[in-house]
Motif scaffolding. Structure first.
Motif, PDB file in Angstrom:
ATOM      1  N   MET A 128      33.774  44.665  16.248  1.00 10.86           N
ATOM      2  CA  MET A 128      34.902  45.578  16.295  1.00 10.86           C
ATOM      3  C   MET A 128      34.334  46.997  16.282  1.00 10.86           C
ATOM      4  N   ILE A 129      34.942  47.900  17.065  1.00 12.37           N
ATOM      5  CA  ILE A 129      34.432  49.277  17.107  1.00 12.37           C
ATOM      6  C   ILE A 129      35.218  50.138  16.121  1.00 12.37           C
ATOM      7  N   VAL A 130      34.490  50.950  15.362  1.00 13.93           N
ATOM      8  CA  VAL A 130      35.147  51.954  14.519  1.00 13.93           C
ATOM      9  C   VAL A 130      34.684  53.318  15.005  1.00 13.93           C
ATOM     10  N   THR A 131      35.647  54.167  15.367  1.00 11.55           N
ATOM     11  CA  THR A 131      35.259  55.508  15.818  1.00 11.55           C
ATOM     12  C   THR A 131      36.255  56.549  15.319  1.00 11.55           C
ATOM     13  N   GLN A 132      35.949  57.827  15.589  1.00 11.67           N
ATOM     14  CA  GLN A 132      36.763  58.927  15.076  1.00 11.67           C
ATOM     15  C   GLN A 132      37.758  59.402  16.119  1.00 11.67           C
ATOM     16  N   GLY A 133      38.951  59.749  15.637  1.00 15.56           N
ATOM     17  CA  GLY A 133      39.865  60.488  16.496  1.00 15.56           C
ATOM     18  C   GLY A 133      39.489  61.958  16.470  1.00 15.56           C
ATOM     19  N   ALA A 187      42.483  40.654  14.834  1.00 15.59           N
ATOM     20  CA  ALA A 187      41.294  39.791  14.859  1.00 15.59           C
ATOM     21  C   ALA A 187      41.224  38.884  16.083  1.00 15.59           C
ATOM     22  N   SER A 188      42.393  38.568  16.685  1.00 16.63           N
ATOM     23  CA  SER A 188      42.351  37.622  17.804  1.00 16.63           C
ATOM     24  C   SER A 188      41.906  38.289  19.113  1.00 16.63           C
ATOM     25  N   ASP A 189      41.820  39.609  19.142  1.00 17.40           N
ATOM     26  CA  ASP A 189      41.391  40.313  20.365  1.00 17.40           C
ATOM     27  C   ASP A 189      40.154  41.164  20.065  1.00 17.40           C
ATOM     28  N   SER A 190      39.513  41.646  21.153  1.00 20.73           N
ATOM     29  CA  SER A 190      38.492  42.685  20.944  1.00 20.73           C
ATOM     30  C   SER A 190      39.240  43.923  20.478  1.00 20.73           C
ATOM     31  N   LEU A 191      38.697  44.594  19.469  1.00 14.40           N
ATOM     32  CA  LEU A 191      39.477  45.679  18.859  1.00 14.40           C
ATOM     33  C   LEU A 191      38.665  46.969  18.726  1.00 14.40           C
ATOM     34  N   VAL A 192      39.305  48.077  19.109  1.00 14.54           N
ATOM     35  CA  VAL A 192      38.726  49.398  18.869  1.00 14.54           C
ATOM     36  C   VAL A 192      39.630  50.102  17.861  1.00 14.54           C
ATOM     37  N   ILE A 204      32.485  55.771  27.740  1.00 13.88           N
ATOM     38  CA  ILE A 204      33.222  54.832  26.881  1.00 13.88           C
ATOM     39  C   ILE A 204      32.889  53.399  27.298  1.00 13.88           C
ATOM     40  N   GLN A 205      32.966  53.156  28.609  1.00 20.04           N
ATOM     41  CA  GLN A 205      32.707  51.786  29.069  1.00 20.04           C
ATOM     42  C   GLN A 205      31.272  51.367  28.763  1.00 20.04           C
ATOM     43  N   ASP A 206      30.318  52.262  29.057  1.00 25.62           N
ATOM     44  CA  ASP A 206      28.904  51.906  28.847  1.00 25.62           C
ATOM     45  C   ASP A 206      28.601  51.631  27.378  1.00 25.62           C
ATOM     46  N   ALA A 207      29.189  52.442  26.495  1.00 26.28           N
ATOM     47  CA  ALA A 207      28.831  52.304  25.075  1.00 26.28           C
ATOM     48  C   ALA A 207      29.599  51.171  24.397  1.00 26.28           C
ATOM     49  N   LEU A 208      30.846  50.981  24.761  1.00 24.64           N
ATOM     50  CA  LEU A 208      31.695  50.075  23.964  1.00 24.64           C
ATOM     51  C   LEU A 208      31.706  48.632  24.466  1.00 24.64           C
ATOM     52  N   ILE A 209      31.708  48.457  25.774  1.00 24.14           N
ATOM     53  CA  ILE A 209      31.907  47.089  26.279  1.00 24.14           C
ATOM     54  C   ILE A 209      30.802  46.126  25.800  1.00 24.14           C
ATOM     55  N   PRO A 210      29.520  46.522  25.860  1.00 25.40           N
ATOM     56  CA  PRO A 210      28.489  45.580  25.370  1.00 25.40           C
ATOM     57  C   PRO A 210      28.711  45.199  23.907  1.00 25.40           C
ATOM     58  N   LEU A 211      29.108  46.156  23.075  1.00 22.07           N
ATOM     59  CA  LEU A 211      29.312  45.855  21.650  1.00 22.07           C
ATOM     60  C   LEU A 211      30.521  44.937  21.454  1.00 22.07           C
ATOM     61  N   LEU A 212      31.574  45.210  22.213  1.00 22.87           N
ATOM     62  CA  LEU A 212      32.765  44.347  22.118  1.00 22.87           C
ATOM     63  C   LEU A 212      32.406  42.932  22.573  1.00 22.87           C
ATOM     64  N   ALA A 255      44.409  57.122  23.017  1.00 22.64           N
ATOM     65  CA  ALA A 255      44.922  56.918  24.378  1.00 22.64           C
ATOM     66  C   ALA A 255      43.798  57.049  25.414  1.00 22.64           C
ATOM     67  N   ILE A 256      42.861  57.963  25.171  1.00 24.18           N
ATOM     68  CA  ILE A 256      41.728  58.135  26.100  1.00 24.18           C
ATOM     69  C   ILE A 256      40.904  56.834  26.118  1.00 24.18           C
ATOM     70  N   LEU A 257      40.635  56.288  24.949  1.00 25.75           N
ATOM     71  CA  LEU A 257      39.864  55.039  24.868  1.00 25.75           C
ATOM     72  C   LEU A 257      40.638  53.900  25.516  1.00 25.75           C
ATOM     73  N   SER A 258      41.938  53.849  25.246  1.00 26.67           N
ATOM     74  CA  SER A 258      42.765  52.768  25.809  1.00 26.67           C
ATOM     75  C   SER A 258      42.713  52.785  27.320  1.00 26.67           C
ATOM     76  N   SER A 259      42.840  53.983  27.898  1.00 21.71           N
ATOM     77  CA  SER A 259      42.887  54.020  29.365  1.00 21.71           C
ATOM     78  C   SER A 259      41.511  53.727  29.959  1.00 21.71           C
ATOM     79  N   ALA A 260      40.441  54.220  29.324  1.00 22.42           N
ATOM     80  CA  ALA A 260      39.103  53.946  29.872  1.00 22.42           C
ATOM     81  C   ALA A 260      38.783  52.454  29.828  1.00 22.42           C
ATOM     82  N   LEU A 261      39.297  51.763  28.820  1.00 28.52           N
ATOM     83  CA  LEU A 261      38.981  50.334  28.663  1.00 28.52           C
ATOM     84  C   LEU A 261      40.070  49.429  29.251  1.00 28.52           C
ATOM     85  N   ALA A 262      41.124  50.058  29.805  1.00 30.33           N
ATOM     86  CA  ALA A 262      42.267  49.308  30.365  1.00 30.33           C
ATOM     87  C   ALA A 262      42.721  48.211  29.397  1.00 30.33           C
TER      88      ALA A 262
END
Ligand code: ADP
Ligand code: ASP
Ligand code: MG
Length: 432
Positions: free
Chosen positions: A182-187, A29-34, A169-177, A210-217
């Motif tokens: 919090m983002i909920v998505t499928q593996g 909860a203390s961070d932006s979370l995917v 990933i960046q275009d879709a997720l960063i504005p929502l974060l 891991a793909i999401l982690s690296s795209a969002l650094a």
């Protein structure tokens, strides 16, 4: 920013899903979370059975699908006091889509059909988690992974198109974060250029995270498992295993490459490239430290044992007794590539070439069709491949008691042995 991945075991029942929510609230909860989630329990296996049945008996396929639908409906009824209408509509739509595919008589490739059917497991589980979070007033957004993860059309093993994927990933997720959601998505799933659904290979949800982690650094990624962390062997097979507190990326890649099932083998590389640490933690004991995987130098490792069951040795010899030359090998390897046959070990002699591979009869028969004219082929089935990293000589006799060693290779600190069990199978072996 952080990424959490929850596997099928952690969400296997409504209590599990509530436990996931507690973990999210306490540690995320203390961070932006995917949050990346895979299909509930063994749903993917059950959907594979539907795919298989569709080929032989449509009615059987409908019957199996109905069972999956009922178990998800029970799950939802046990979870929610009041059923969210939107959730029920969405879930109905996913099942109807599969019903259409089962009904369809048009020729389609098995692997393409597999992806269209099996992918609904993750779509449904992620929708359930999303609606549950909303019902307890957590601000969340549901993202369809097929809108962000772009692959080629290698069905069942989509290869990531990195540039497009990172951008999406960046275009879709960063504005929502940034809106505090919090983002909920499928593996496990993505889509091709033509918007067809594709899967990334069994157990691929770790890889999606891991793909999401690296795209969002992100700052870190955590995969929550039913084990305390990465252990010196699979606790379902071996006794006396211990937890590895730290691992280097390289050691983690080696272990998973040889088949340690706790992490999908493709997971580490994107994390290493972006220098993102990976925690493997227990969803049962979330306060415990787990395993920390990073670019730090290697610590001293104890022996680590990886066991691959269901292996075969396949021996190829040229029918005219000509030497196995480079052109033979080139031909064999191009066919291994075509039929996606992975060589776990290999050896050549003057007139023969042997590989150790997963005993997948369907794939091997396709291969043999192409080779029968030129090669004599012999298969040794029902074997196991042991890989022991950081081994010591005195542990080997105990580990291989009652086993016939058919092929062995020792390179630096790793020994690999293909074995046949001759003594009655003892379910738990000691690793030390
Ligand atoms: P998920 O729920 O994310 O799909 P998996 O079931 O795929 O998780 O992975 C966890 C399982 O991996 C454990 O239950 C364990 O049996 C198995 N496993 C295999 N090798 C290891 C290992 N070296 N350390 C820990 N677990 C291992
Ligand atoms: N649900 C998929 C599988 O069982 C992906 C995953 O769990 O990682 O293979
Ligand atoms: Mg799994």
């Amino acid at each position: 920013m952080k990424v959490f991945k929850f596997g099928g075991a952690s969400a296997k029942d409504p209590e599990g899903l509530k436990n996931i929510t507690e973990i999210i609230k306490t540690y995320g909860a203390s961070d932006s979370l995917v949050v990346v989630i895979s299909a509930i329990g063994k749903t993917t296996n059950a959907l594979e059975d539907v795919v298989h049945a569709k080929i032989q008996d449509k009615n059987k396929a409908f019957e199996l699908l109905l069972k999956i639908r009922q178990s998800h409906e029970n799950y939802i009824q046990n979870l929610f006091l009041e059923l969210p209408e939107l959730l029920m509509e969405d879930i109905n739509e996913h099942f109807v889509e599969v019903e259409w595919i089962i009904e369809e008589d048009r020729e389609m490739s098995y692997d393409y059909m597999y992806d269209q059917i099996v992918s609904i497991g993750e779509l449904i589980s992620s929708r359930i988690l999303y609606h549950w979070l909303l019902s307890i007033d957590i601000k969340a957004a549901w993202i369809d992974a097929r809108e962000i993860i772009r692959t080629d059309d290698t069905w069942r093993e989509g290869r990531i198109q990195w540039n497009v994927t990172n951008q999406q990933i960046q275009d879709a997720l960063i504005p929502l974060l940034n809106e505090g959601k919090m983002i909920v998505t499928q593996g496990f799933i993505g889509s091709t250029m033509e918007n067809n659904t594709v899967t990334l290979g069994r157990e691929g949800s770790d890889y999606t995270a891991a793909i999401l982690s690296s795209a969002l650094a992100v700052k870190s990624m955590t995969i929550w498992k039913d084990v305390p962390g990465v252990l010196t062997g699979d606790p379902k097979t071996f006794e006396n295993v211990t937890k590895l507190d730290r691992l280097s990326y390289t050691e983690a890649i080696e272990m998973t490459y040889y088949g340690a099932k706790v992490i999908h083998p493709k997971t580490i590389q994107p994390l290493e490239n972006a220098q993102i640490p990976l925690y493997v933690k227990s969803f049962i004991h979330p306060t415990q430290s787990g395993t920390y995987i990073s670019g730090d130098p290697d610590p001293e490792y104890p022996p680590i044992v990886v066991l691959e069951p269901n292996q075969a040795l396949v021996h190829f010899s040229s029918k005219d007794l000509s030497f196995i030359a480079e052109y033979h090998l080139a031909k064999l390897f191009s066919l291994f590539d075509r039929f996606r046959i992975r060589v776990n070990m290999m050896r050549n002699t003057a007139i023969s070439f042997t590989i150790c591979t997963q005993h997948d009869e369907f794939k091997l028969n396709q291969l043999f069709e192409e080779l029968h004219d030129e090669f004599r082929i012999v298969v040794d089935p029902e074997l196991e491949l042991y890989t022991i990293r950081h081994y010591n000589e005195y542990m080997l006799p105990e580990l291989f008691k009652g086993k016939l060693i058919l092929l062995e290779e020792k390179i630096r600190n790793t020994v690999q042995r293909v074995v046949k069990t001759t003594a009655p199978i003892v379910h738990k072996n000691k690793t030390t």
